[in-house]
Design an enzyme around this catalytic site. Sequence first.
Site, PDB file in Angstrom:
ATOM      1  N   GLU A 149     -29.492  38.149   4.303  1.00  0.00           N
ATOM      2  CA  GLU A 149     -29.949  38.938   3.935  1.00  0.00           C
ATOM      3  C   GLU A 149     -30.712  40.095   3.075  1.00  0.00           C
ATOM      4  O   GLU A 149     -30.984  40.020   1.946  1.00  0.00           O
ATOM      5  CB  GLU A 149     -28.576  39.955   2.717  1.00  0.00           C
ATOM      6  CG  GLU A 149     -27.259  39.092   4.079  1.00  0.00           C
ATOM      7  CD  GLU A 149     -26.062  39.306   3.243  1.00  0.00           C
ATOM      8  OE1 GLU A 149     -25.912  39.578   2.209  1.00  0.00           O
ATOM      9  OE2 GLU A 149     -24.913  39.066   3.678  1.00  0.00           O
ATOM     10  N   GLU A 200     -21.927  37.539   8.997  1.00  0.00           N
ATOM     11  CA  GLU A 200     -21.294  37.739   8.404  1.00  0.00           C
ATOM     12  C   GLU A 200     -20.689  39.132   8.142  1.00  0.00           C
ATOM     13  O   GLU A 200     -21.795  40.369   8.749  1.00  0.00           O
ATOM     14  CB  GLU A 200     -21.969  37.396   6.963  1.00  0.00           C
ATOM     15  CG  GLU A 200     -20.944  36.827   6.256  1.00  0.00           C
ATOM     16  CD  GLU A 200     -22.141  36.671   4.289  1.00  0.00           C
ATOM     17  OE1 GLU A 200     -22.650  36.377   5.109  1.00  0.00           O
ATOM     18  OE2 GLU A 200     -20.987  37.685   3.441  1.00  0.00           O
TER      19      GLU A 200
END
Length: 364
Positions: free
Chosen positions: A180, A286
């Site tokens: 991320e 995720e």
Amino acid sequence: MKAYLWSFLILTLTLSCSAPEQVKSEKEKLFETLLSVKGHGILFGHQDTYAYGYTWNDVEGNSDVKRVTGDYPAVFGWELGGIEKGVVANLDTVSFDNIRKYAIKAYHQGGINTFSWHPFSVVDRVDSWNTDNKVVDKIIPGGSHHEAFKKDLDALANFLNSVVTEEGIKVPFIFRPWHEMDGTWFWWGVESCTPEELKELFRFSIDYLRNEKGVNQMLVAYSPDRNFYTRQEYLTWYPGDEYVDVIGMDNYYDLYTDGLVGEAIDKLHIVIDYANEKGKVSALTETGYENIPDSTWYTSKLGKVLADKKVAENISYTLVWRNDPLKHFFFPYPGHPSAKYAKEFLKREEMWLLNDLTTFKKQQ
Ligand code: BMA
């Protein structure tokens, strides 16, 4: 020449001429499994599934996925944040001894392990979400904290290399570092370092683990969040094909509402096309919806994204986040209104839990 020297010479010649078939490493086998499920099934994963759930903690054999569906997930996610501080438990209070035990168990059961790492930065030892200090430029080679950072990697490597079966097999896994990075929330995020610095951090970490610490049972995942619309944007932080095995995306936000589900699919197409061109694995590494306020989420959002033909035929796995009784949950517990939808979603032919994966592997 003495007789024993002759026999030694003959034996050496025989061995070198008959080139025995190369034994595949655990890492190669894991990569092959991930590639081979493609087009057959999407492995379903859950973070910390053996560790705790609603509302239990460290109960042998328990998992909220099992409680709701009757089977374990096929992918088991574990978190290593805190290992760099030399403490006994990770930032979510799961002891590293238990994580080791759970990962070995998942391996024995035929599951796939993946590790995330939310480290406390070596610069201030505040958690991964503290962006007050610039960290990345200080820990890459040449930086003021580079040597100290190597010690963090030493601790990480020592743990990874200690996840070993009784037979002495180093348990293979997927490592998803510096994930991320396109978001703003981590100290390695888009506002805290340049893409070049991030790439250097990624490359250094993997080179060091592999070449200096012998972590040779590791596949590596590249997982930006949802902040890209083109291949070029997606690859902004990409460290290079020689570093990455799993081409991934983390994505929560696009799966909250019907309006953005199409974007999640488009982004996965970018991920898939790149992975396929390079012969790599693709995954939705995720996702989830915190506390599942939309009870139909598993069928109407995640289920919709994964029902897209190209997505269904190409990605190898997805993983939903953890069920911490004290904080939040992403997979339903029995009795939660979304349990029925999660069950329905996981009953789909192409959604695979642990038994589906082990049955498939036996047929290969
Ligand atoms: C986040 C949250 C935190 C947790 C972290 C690492 O998404 O679940 O509570 O500490 O992941 O597992």
